[in-house]
Design an enzyme around this catalytic site. Structure first.
Site, short mmCIF file in Angstrom:
data_model
loop_
_atom_site.label_atom_id
_atom_site.label_comp_id
_atom_site.label_asym_id
_atom_site.label_seq_id
_atom_site.Cartn_x
_atom_site.Cartn_y
_atom_site.Cartn_z
N HIS A 67 11.76 0.97 5.23
CA HIS A 67 10.40 -0.22 4.37
C HIS A 67 10.67 -0.19 3.20
O HIS A 67 10.43 -1.65 2.72
CB HIS A 67 9.05 0.80 4.72
CG HIS A 67 7.69 0.20 4.71
ND1 HIS A 67 7.41 -1.18 5.48
CD2 HIS A 67 6.76 0.21 3.92
CE1 HIS A 67 6.49 -1.36 5.11
NE2 HIS A 67 5.92 -0.79 4.06
N TRP A 81 0.83 -1.14 -0.05
CA TRP A 81 -0.03 -0.04 0.00
C TRP A 81 0.87 1.26 -0.01
O TRP A 81 2.01 1.23 0.63
CB TRP A 81 -0.80 0.02 1.27
CG TRP A 81 -1.96 1.08 1.35
CD1 TRP A 81 -3.10 0.96 1.09
CD2 TRP A 81 -1.54 2.31 1.97
NE1 TRP A 81 -3.64 2.15 1.40
CE2 TRP A 81 -2.83 2.97 1.98
CE3 TRP A 81 -0.49 2.89 2.56
CZ2 TRP A 81 -2.99 4.45 2.39
CZ3 TRP A 81 -0.74 4.19 2.98
CH2 TRP A 81 -1.69 5.07 3.08
N ASP A 122 12.99 0.44 9.59
CA ASP A 122 11.76 0.71 9.02
C ASP A 122 10.97 1.64 9.92
O ASP A 122 10.59 1.19 10.87
CB ASP A 122 11.00 -0.71 8.81
CG ASP A 122 9.87 -0.71 7.88
OD1 ASP A 122 9.00 0.37 7.95
OD2 ASP A 122 9.49 -1.90 7.33
N SER A 174 4.59 -5.56 2.75
CA SER A 174 3.82 -4.68 3.66
C SER A 174 2.50 -5.20 3.72
O SER A 174 2.10 -6.27 4.26
CB SER A 174 4.01 -3.25 3.04
OG SER A 174 3.49 -2.31 4.23
N MET A 175 1.42 -4.73 3.18
CA MET A 175 0.13 -4.79 3.48
C MET A 175 -0.05 -6.22 2.61
O MET A 175 -0.78 -7.03 3.09
CB MET A 175 -0.74 -3.80 2.70
CG MET A 175 -2.17 -4.16 2.58
SD MET A 175 -3.35 -3.05 1.76
CE MET A 175 -4.94 -4.11 2.02
#
Length: 278
Positions: free
Chosen positions: A258, A34, A229, A100-101
């Site tokens: 990240h 995302w 991150d 991530s998402m």
């Protein structure tokens, strides 16, 4: 562009999902983070195809060139989209790679459908298992901070996304590994996504608790996270995922932000390919 059509009779809507399909060999499915699209995987797609894998990268509903419906951005709906992709392309022995998402889609998919078509999983900078702070998740993100993000997306989305991109790469510390052009590229991708989809998927990753679902991850799993991150802190995420997923290889990449798929792409690709070959 290529599309699959989800078959969601119960919800009364079909959604077209855009995907790219390159190479031959064992299928590796890349699930983007995302608020980007499949385009974030540029460096990984090239490495995977060159190494002899079939690489499939798709746009989550609401993002990239997939449809932008108004409803159904919860993780179960997203996992159903992934299942439709796997079934319609008739894929077996897949490796699911979630960034991530996207880590949530990997875990929810395995919870809903098992591993009949999946042989391995990879979680990169993943939000798994829980983002929100609570008494039993003290290192999570406070609710007021999550509400601030949602409010900013509702009132000043494009400006929020510009600042978010800088934190994504820890830009001030990684100017030699990222660039202003990369920030603008990401901002363009993110700003063109569905405003509604951007908000609703943010609610999904912010408030979904996957802790009980970690037991459903029964395939060998690679977990990678950067110790710098600032978007998804490592302690309540990958550190906990490594404790809850029974068969995993946990890799911490020093000083990586990240967005380490760009800033530390050589290390990310090396660990990914080593895991796939084992």
């Amino acid at each position: 562009m290529s599309f699959i059509e989800t078959e969601d009779i119960q919800k009364g809507e079909n959604v077209y999902i855009n995907y790219q399909d390159y190479g031959e060999g064992q299928p590796v499915i890349l699930i983007h983070g995302w608020p980007l699209s499949h385009k974030m995987w540029e460096h990984q797609i090239q490495a995977l195809v060159n190494a002899g894998y079939r690489c499939i990268a798709y746009d989550r509903r609401g993002f990239g060139d997939s449809d932008h419906p108004w409803h159904h951005y919860d993780y179960s709906s997203l996992a159903l989209d992934l299942r439709s992709l796997i079934e319609q392309l008739d894929l077996y022995h897949c490796v699911l790679v979630g960034f991530s998402m996207g880590g949530g889609e990997v875990v929810r998919y395995l919870s809903m459908f098992g591993d009949d078509r999946v042989s391995k999983a990879v979680l990169i900078s993943s939000i798994i298992p829980k983002v929100k702070k609570s008494d039993d998740n003290p290192d999570g993100v406070p609710d007021e901070k999550l509400e601030e993000i949602i409010d900013s997306l509702k009132t000043n989305r494009v400006s929020f996304l510009a600042e978010f991109s800088k934190l994504f790469y820890n830009y001030s510390d990684n100017k030699g590994k990222s660039s202003e052009e990369q920030l603008r590229y990401d901002w363009t991708i993110a700003s063109l996504a569905s405003p509604r989809g951007t908000i609703e998927t943010a609610k999904a990753w912010a408030y979904t608790d996957f802790r009980q679902e970690l037991r459903n991850v029964r395939v060998p799993t690679l977990i990678m996270h950067g110790d710098a991150d600032q978007i998804v802190p490592i302690k309540p995420s990958s550190e906990k995922a490594a404790e809850g997923i029974r068969e995993n290889k946990y890799v911490v990449i020093k000083d990586a932000p990240h967005g380490m798929f760009v800033t530390h792409k050589e290390e990310v690709n090396s660990h990914l390919l080593d895991f796939l070959r084992r």
